[in-house]
Design an enzyme around this catalytic site. Structure first.
Site, mmCIF file in Angstrom:
data_model
loop_
_atom_site.group_PDB
_atom_site.id
_atom_site.type_symbol
_atom_site.label_atom_id
_atom_site.label_comp_id
_atom_site.label_asym_id
_atom_site.label_seq_id
_atom_site.Cartn_x
_atom_site.Cartn_y
_atom_site.Cartn_z
ATOM 1 N N LYS A 71 0.800 -1.231 0.000
ATOM 2 C CA LYS A 71 0.000 0.000 0.000
ATOM 3 C C LYS A 71 0.836 1.287 0.000
ATOM 4 O O LYS A 71 0.433 2.280 -0.587
ATOM 5 C CB LYS A 71 -0.938 0.010 1.208
ATOM 6 C CG LYS A 71 -2.128 -0.926 1.066
ATOM 7 C CD LYS A 71 -2.950 -0.889 2.337
ATOM 8 C CE LYS A 71 -4.398 -1.145 2.060
ATOM 9 N NZ LYS A 71 -5.264 -0.890 3.209
ATOM 10 N N ASP A 107 -10.321 3.533 1.743
ATOM 11 C CA ASP A 107 -10.562 3.063 3.114
ATOM 12 C C ASP A 107 -11.367 4.073 3.938
ATOM 13 O O ASP A 107 -12.169 3.683 4.785
ATOM 14 C CB ASP A 107 -9.233 2.766 3.831
ATOM 15 C CG ASP A 107 -8.665 1.407 3.434
ATOM 16 O OD1 ASP A 107 -9.438 0.558 2.950
ATOM 17 O OD2 ASP A 107 -7.448 1.198 3.596
HETATM 18 P P1 NAP Z 1 -1.897 -3.327 11.438
HETATM 19 O O1 NAP Z 1 -1.367 -2.125 10.743
HETATM 20 O O2 NAP Z 1 -1.109 -4.595 11.408
HETATM 21 O O3 NAP Z 1 -2.165 -2.933 12.983
HETATM 22 C C1 NAP Z 1 -2.602 -3.892 13.907
HETATM 23 C C2 NAP Z 1 -3.036 -3.218 15.196
HETATM 24 O O4 NAP Z 1 -3.512 -4.231 16.074
HETATM 25 C C3 NAP Z 1 -1.905 -2.497 15.908
HETATM 26 O O5 NAP Z 1 -2.459 -1.384 16.561
HETATM 27 C C4 NAP Z 1 -1.439 -3.564 16.900
HETATM 28 O O6 NAP Z 1 -0.855 -3.024 18.063
HETATM 29 C C5 NAP Z 1 -2.745 -4.188 17.283
HETATM 30 N N1 NAP Z 1 -2.554 -5.551 17.788
HETATM 31 C C6 NAP Z 1 -2.063 -6.612 17.106
HETATM 32 N N2 NAP Z 1 -2.041 -7.697 17.908
HETATM 33 C C7 NAP Z 1 -2.509 -7.296 19.123
HETATM 34 C C8 NAP Z 1 -2.704 -7.958 20.373
HETATM 35 N N3 NAP Z 1 -2.412 -9.254 20.534
HETATM 36 N N4 NAP Z 1 -3.222 -7.237 21.399
HETATM 37 C C9 NAP Z 1 -3.513 -5.915 21.257
HETATM 38 N N5 NAP Z 1 -3.322 -5.241 20.100
HETATM 39 C C10 NAP Z 1 -2.840 -5.931 19.049
HETATM 40 O O7 NAP Z 1 -3.347 -3.720 10.902
HETATM 41 P P2 NAP Z 1 -4.470 -2.776 10.230
HETATM 42 O O8 NAP Z 1 -4.232 -2.709 8.778
HETATM 43 O O9 NAP Z 1 -4.589 -1.513 11.018
HETATM 44 O O10 NAP Z 1 -5.757 -3.697 10.450
HETATM 45 C C11 NAP Z 1 -6.348 -3.810 11.721
HETATM 46 C C12 NAP Z 1 -7.586 -4.662 11.610
HETATM 47 O O11 NAP Z 1 -8.513 -4.059 10.711
HETATM 48 C C13 NAP Z 1 -7.316 -6.061 11.061
HETATM 49 O O12 NAP Z 1 -8.144 -6.953 11.744
HETATM 50 C C14 NAP Z 1 -7.738 -5.947 9.608
HETATM 51 O O13 NAP Z 1 -8.163 -7.176 9.066
HETATM 52 C C15 NAP Z 1 -8.907 -4.991 9.721
HETATM 53 N N6 NAP Z 1 -9.184 -4.248 8.476
HETATM 54 C C16 NAP Z 1 -10.412 -4.389 7.932
HETATM 55 C C17 NAP Z 1 -10.728 -3.687 6.795
HETATM 56 C C18 NAP Z 1 -12.103 -3.849 6.199
HETATM 57 O O14 NAP Z 1 -12.306 -3.477 5.024
HETATM 58 N N7 NAP Z 1 -13.060 -4.330 6.948
HETATM 59 C C19 NAP Z 1 -9.791 -2.837 6.200
HETATM 60 C C20 NAP Z 1 -8.533 -2.696 6.795
HETATM 61 C C21 NAP Z 1 -8.244 -3.424 7.942
HETATM 62 P P3 NAP Z 1 0.746 -2.804 18.196
HETATM 63 O O15 NAP Z 1 1.026 -1.506 17.494
HETATM 64 O O16 NAP Z 1 0.964 -2.731 19.654
HETATM 65 O O17 NAP Z 1 1.392 -3.967 17.536
#
Ligand code: NAP
Length: 276
Positions: A71, A107
């Site tokens: 991205k 998004d």
């Molecule tokens: P990302 O950049 O990998 O960020 C992940 C986030 O989750 C970080 O804040 C991380 O915290 C936290 N995290 C991971 N493991 C954790 C744990 N065990 N306990 C507490 N916090 C934890 O991911 P992202 O792109 O932001 O996506 C986040 C979520 O949104 C995912 O589930 C993804 O599938 C979903 N999503 C959905 C859509 C949709 O269209 N519906 C679009 C985009 C994303 P740290 O910084 O402390 O590691």
């Protein structure tokens, strides 16, 4: 041969790609609208991204959805970027304008699509997580006029730059239940199908704090009902599944490519795939 129209080719690129729902969603939409096109999954390793963009130009590929880890890396390879892509510093959509390859980010509009017509009883929002999607979430909330936004992240160092850029408050992950919120958003993978499925970023009893019940929005779409949403619902909260965001951002992508909205048949195909 008269009447023959060659297929237009679209794709989704990421690595790993896993079981992406985009090929099913967009190809069903093309078929339903009698558009001779397909959207196909391409797992592109980071070191082949430049080659892929070259192939798009060479083979006249019409567009692509872009997912992790491309991205941000794809930005300098494109000819033009939308304001949304610049604001997010990330592209999730490539489309053509003549010979130019353009990047956009859907998004923000995808995130706001399911809540822009919802009644939210107040403007206090708790965002759980500060990863890539949290930026779209915060920008989307601001575009709806919600200003009392608090972010909690396991690793606070990651929440602070996001909070500074977008004007959010930060609370310790350990104190997140103390935030009185009308809208709570799960932006972490806690609750996602697989190893994290039994987990939640917000304990069930916290939903019972105070008299009023709000809105819980999970960005996860597989499963459709996560533990976070199930427990919110049991406490009397309204809920939104991440599928609504997924469909919202995909609808905007399809509209940019084709000039039409995603038909119900395509949305239903994805719902059915998720409910087995
Ligand atoms: P990302 O950049 O990998 O960020 C992940 C986030 O989750 C970080 O804040 C991380 O915290 C936290 N995290 C991971 N493991 C954790 C744990 N065990 N306990 C507490 N916090 C934890 O991911 P992202 O792109 O932001 O996506 C986040 C979520 O949104 C995912 O589930 C993804 O599938 C979903 N999503 C959905 C859509 C949709 O269209 N519906 C679009 C985009 C994303 P740290 O910084 O402390 O590691």
């Amino acid at each position: 041969m008269t009447g023959f129209k060659p297929h237009r080719i679209y794709g989704i690129i990421g690595c790993p790609l896993g079981h992406s729902l985009s090929p099913l969603l967009h190809t069903t939409a093309f078929q339903h609208l009698n558009i001779p096109a397909v959207l196909t999954p391409w797992e592109i390793r980071p070191e082949r991204l430049v080659d892929f963009i070259g192939a798009m130009r060479l083979l006249n590929i019409q567009g692509a959805c872009v997912t992790i880890p491309h991205k941000e890396a794809v930005l300098p390879l494109l000819d033009e970027l939308s304001e949304g892509a610049r604001l997010m510093g990330a592209v999730n959509l490539i489309y053509r304008q003549g010979d130019l390859l353009c990047g956009d980010n859907t998004d923000i509009s995808g995130f706001t699509a399911p809540i822009k017509n919802q009644h939210i009883r107040g403007d206090r929002v708790l965002i759980l997580g500060a990863g890539g999607a949290a930026r779209a979430v915060a920008a989307g909330l601001k575009s709806l006029g919600l200003v009392d936004l608090t972010v909690a992240n396991r690793n606070q160092d990651r929440a602070e730059p996001l909070a500074e850029t977008l004007g959010l408050k930060v609370v310790d992950w350990a104190d997140r239940q103390a935030v009185q919120a009308d809208l709570i958003i799960n932006d972490t993978p806690l609750g996602m199908r697989g190893q994290m499925e039994d987990r939640t970023p917000y304990e069930a009893q916290w939903f019972f704090q105070g008299d009023a019940r709000g809105l819980a929005y999970d960005l996860i779409y597989n499963p459709l009902t996560t533990r976070f949403l199930k427990e919110a619902e049991e406490a009397g909260w309204r809920t939104i599944s991440g599928l609504e965001m997924f469909l919202g951002q995909a609808d905007q992508q399809f509209f940019t490519w084709i000039g039409q909205r995603l038909p119900q048949a395509a949305r239903m195909a994805v719902r059915e795939a998720l409910t087995g």
